[in-house]
Design a protein around this motif. Structure first.
Motif, PDB file in Angstrom:
ATOM      1  N   LEU A 311       0.823  -1.213   0.000  1.00 25.54           N
ATOM      2  CA  LEU A 311       0.000   0.000   0.000  1.00 25.54           C
ATOM      3  C   LEU A 311       0.860   1.267   0.000  1.00 25.54           C
ATOM      4  O   LEU A 311       0.419   2.324   0.452  1.00 25.54           O
ATOM      5  N   ALA A 312       2.064   1.156  -0.521  1.00 25.43           N
ATOM      6  CA  ALA A 312       2.995   2.291  -0.496  1.00 25.43           C
ATOM      7  C   ALA A 312       2.437   3.502  -1.235  1.00 25.43           C
ATOM      8  O   ALA A 312       2.590   4.645  -0.787  1.00 25.43           O
ATOM      9  N   VAL A 313       1.796   3.276  -2.371  1.00 27.79           N
ATOM     10  CA  VAL A 313       1.260   4.411  -3.136  1.00 27.79           C
ATOM     11  C   VAL A 313       0.101   5.054  -2.385  1.00 27.79           C
ATOM     12  O   VAL A 313      -0.001   6.288  -2.306  1.00 27.79           O
ATOM     13  N   SER A 314      -0.778   4.244  -1.796  1.00 28.71           N
ATOM     14  CA  SER A 314      -1.885   4.791  -1.007  1.00 28.71           C
ATOM     15  C   SER A 314      -1.358   5.613   0.159  1.00 28.71           C
ATOM     16  O   SER A 314      -1.888   6.691   0.474  1.00 28.71           O
ATOM     17  N   ARG A 315      -0.323   5.099   0.817  1.00 32.37           N
ATOM     18  CA  ARG A 315       0.242   5.828   1.961  1.00 32.37           C
ATOM     19  C   ARG A 315       0.916   7.122   1.512  1.00 32.37           C
ATOM     20  O   ARG A 315       0.873   8.133   2.222  1.00 32.37           O
ATOM     21  N   ALA A 316       1.532   7.109   0.336  1.00 32.52           N
ATOM     22  CA  ALA A 316       2.182   8.323  -0.165  1.00 32.52           C
ATOM     23  C   ALA A 316       1.161   9.401  -0.494  1.00 32.52           C
ATOM     24  O   ALA A 316       1.377  10.589  -0.216  1.00 32.52           O
ATOM     25  N   VAL A 317       0.038   9.011  -1.099  1.00 26.71           N
ATOM     26  CA  VAL A 317      -1.017   9.983  -1.402  1.00 26.71           C
ATOM     27  C   VAL A 317      -1.602  10.543  -0.109  1.00 26.71           C
ATOM     28  O   VAL A 317      -1.832  11.754   0.015  1.00 26.71           O
ATOM     29  N   LEU A 318      -1.831   9.677   0.886  1.00 19.86           N
ATOM     30  CA  LEU A 318      -2.316  10.163   2.180  1.00 19.86           C
ATOM     31  C   LEU A 318      -1.319  11.141   2.793  1.00 19.86           C
ATOM     32  O   LEU A 318      -1.709  12.201   3.306  1.00 19.86           O
ATOM     33  N   ARG A 319      -0.055  10.815   2.742  1.00 19.92           N
ATOM     34  CA  ARG A 319       0.982  11.676   3.330  1.00 19.92           C
ATOM     35  C   ARG A 319       1.018  13.054   2.674  1.00 19.92           C
ATOM     36  O   ARG A 319       1.124  14.075   3.351  1.00 19.92           O
ATOM     37  N   ASP A 320       0.919  13.093   1.335  1.00 20.70           N
ATOM     38  CA  ASP A 320       1.123  14.341   0.609  1.00 20.70           C
ATOM     39  C   ASP A 320      -0.151  15.154   0.378  1.00 20.70           C
ATOM     40  O   ASP A 320      -0.081  16.362   0.145  1.00 20.70           O
ATOM     41  N   PHE A 321      -1.323  14.485   0.443  1.00 22.13           N
ATOM     42  CA  PHE A 321      -2.567  15.173   0.102  1.00 22.13           C
ATOM     43  C   PHE A 321      -3.677  15.004   1.133  1.00 22.13           C
ATOM     44  O   PHE A 321      -4.683  15.720   1.071  1.00 22.13           O
ATOM     45  N   GLY A 322      -3.550  14.054   2.064  1.00 24.68           N
ATOM     46  CA  GLY A 322      -4.638  13.771   2.981  1.00 24.68           C
ATOM     47  C   GLY A 322      -5.742  12.983   2.293  1.00 24.68           C
ATOM     48  O   GLY A 322      -5.566  12.434   1.201  1.00 24.68           O
ATOM     49  N   ASN A 323      -6.908  12.930   2.929  1.00 25.52           N
ATOM     50  CA  ASN A 323      -8.064  12.223   2.397  1.00 25.52           C
ATOM     51  C   ASN A 323      -8.953  13.226   1.671  1.00 25.52           C
ATOM     52  O   ASN A 323      -9.625  14.042   2.307  1.00 25.52           O
ATOM     53  N   MET A 324      -8.963  13.168   0.344  1.00 25.70           N
ATOM     54  CA  MET A 324      -9.760  14.073  -0.483  1.00 25.70           C
ATOM     55  C   MET A 324     -11.067  13.406  -0.891  1.00 25.70           C
ATOM     56  O   MET A 324     -11.585  13.650  -1.987  1.00 25.70           O
ATOM     57  N   SER A 325     -11.581  12.560  -0.021  1.00 30.56           N
ATOM     58  CA  SER A 325     -12.828  11.841  -0.274  1.00 30.56           C
ATOM     59  C   SER A 325     -12.757  11.137  -1.633  1.00 30.56           C
ATOM     60  O   SER A 325     -11.778  10.468  -1.934  1.00 30.56           O
ATOM     61  N   SER A 326     -13.771  11.293  -2.485  1.00 27.87           N
ATOM     62  CA  SER A 326     -13.862  10.469  -3.696  1.00 27.87           C
ATOM     63  C   SER A 326     -12.708  10.667  -4.666  1.00 27.87           C
ATOM     64  O   SER A 326     -12.379   9.754  -5.434  1.00 27.87           O
ATOM     65  N   ALA A 327     -12.080  11.826  -4.669  1.00 28.16           N
ATOM     66  CA  ALA A 327     -10.990  12.078  -5.622  1.00 28.16           C
ATOM     67  C   ALA A 327      -9.735  11.269  -5.304  1.00 28.16           C
ATOM     68  O   ALA A 327      -8.899  11.036  -6.185  1.00 28.16           O
ATOM     69  N   THR A 328      -9.602  10.810  -4.070  1.00 29.32           N
ATOM     70  CA  THR A 328      -8.334  10.241  -3.609  1.00 29.32           C
ATOM     71  C   THR A 328      -7.942   8.983  -4.363  1.00 29.32           C
ATOM     72  O   THR A 328      -6.775   8.798  -4.723  1.00 29.32           O
TER      73      THR A 328
END
Length: 385
Positions: A311-328
């Motif tokens: 889940l490295a990519v999911s964790r990277a998006v969370l780290r850099d952008f947070g939870n943007m709901s449906s766009a994430t």
């Protein structure tokens, strides 16, 4: 022909807030007692988020107007305020169309798709309401044909991008020459408000603003070759969780209930939900999991017995952008499309979670453009070097 995602474009507001700054703004709210401030610090610091983006520029620059402004989100001392739902929605109307168009323009350009080729628009949002809505404004902003067929999926929550891709895939299957523009825009920070409630603190610690757009078609001649083939989709309701993740409209913004049970429910039920969805298919090589929060990813990883880096990519998006709901989830798929380590033919599983508790699933196949001519020669030379 199987529908495919040709390209994905993303966009975020220019105002970027470090997580520590967001924490301090929330902790400085009027009425926060010592226990609430300790809880805020602990929750924000444990989020695995480093920064988030927001359309609320005043979080970085201070209020542009006086403290009496009913639309203000912070006062002159930088403390969090609570404007009405109407004032918040006006900010959505002012900001969402241009952010959506920015993501869509990138998707069109990266996919080699002329705007005139778009036949359908599917838009997604759960953080603002207005009509004519985002689908209409995309036609105007991008100069699409006025005969483009449009639909909007509203208030489905964090999982909504996968149903939107499912709708796009069905449209492409019924009309082989269709070119579908899918766009998800969420301005979650418009619904921040002062609160000592633990669930509101958790929500404030993770949600952010962003937009993403995908081009979907089954026409092999449309746009650039390759992408992500959309093999199939699935939906499952968990046995519990109806009152643990809830999204309603209040007088001072949309109100999120996000209980501590959500990660635990996902952890208990994810193996069964994914097992039923995959059936006899071989396990996917790549995972694109919506990062509802760090603990959600941890529970998915444990529940599915995934490798530590799955889940490295999911964790990277969370780290850099947070939870943007449906766009994430589209941000995650965009990163996978750019990832040279995802081989041609790799199976990709997408998972997203919404109110209910709902698990949305998608099974995809990565397709890379065929290497021919001069590229063949280049690869042969590299191999012989």
């Amino acid at each position: 022909m199987t529908a495919r995602i040709v390209s994905i474009g993303t966009a975020v507001p220019p105002t970027r807030i470090a997580q520590a700054v967001a924490r301090d703004i929330f902790a400085a709210q009027e009425g926060a007692d010592r226990l609430a401030r300790r809880r805020i610090q602990a929750v924000f610091d444990a989020s695995a988020i480093e920064q988030r983006h927001t359309v609320l520029a005043e979080f970085a620059s201070g209020p542009a107007t006086g403290p009496a402004d009913p639309a203000a989100f912070v006062d002159v001392e930088g403390r969090l305020l609570s404007p009405t739902t109407g004032a918040r929605n006006q900010r959505f109307i002012a900001s969402a169309p241009k952010l959506t168009a920015a993501a869509a323009r990138t998707a069109l350009a990266d996919g080699g798709i002329d705007p005139s080729a778009v036949t359908h628009v599917v838009t997604v949002s759960c953080t603002g309401l207005f009509a004519p809505g985002p689908d209409y404004h995309l036609v105007r902003e991008l100069g699409l044909r006025p005969t483009v067929e449009r639909c909007h999926l509203g208030f489905i929550g964090c999982a909504a991008a996968l149903p939107a891709l499912r709708v796009a895939s069905a449209l492409a299957a019924s009309k082989p020459d269709a070119v579908v523009l899918v766009a998800a825009t969420e301005l979650c920070t418009l619904h921040l408000r002062p609160s000592n409630d633990p669930q509101q603190i958790v929500a404030a610690s993770v949600f952010a603003d962003g937009a993403a757009a995908a081009i979907v078609t089954a026409d092999p001649a449309a746009g650039n070759p390759g992408g992500l083939e959309l093999d199939r989709f699935g939906t499952a309701l968990t046995d519990e969780g109806e009152t643990d993740m809830v999204w309603t409209i209040g007088d001072n913004g949309f109100e999120m209930i996000l209980s501590a049970e959500v990660p635990r429910i996902i952890g208990r039920e994810i193996q069964g939900a994914v097992g039923r969805f995959l059936g006899d298919d071989a396990p996917p090589e790549v995972w694109a999991v919506h990062p509802g929060g760090r603990s959600v990813l941890d529970r998915v990883e444990t529940g599915l017995d995934l490798p530590a880096d799955a889940l490295a990519v999911s964790r990277a998006v969370l780290r850099d952008f947070g939870n943007m709901s449906s766009a994430t989830i589209l941000f995650i798929l965009a990163a996978l499309l750019r990832d040279d380590d995802v081989r041609d033919g790799a199976r990709v599983a997408g998972l997203a979670f919404g109110p209910g508790l709902t698990v949305e699933s998608a099974l995809m196949t990565r397709r890379r453009p065929a290497v021919t001519g001069a590229e063949d020669v280049g690869l042969a030379l590299a191999a012989s070097a």
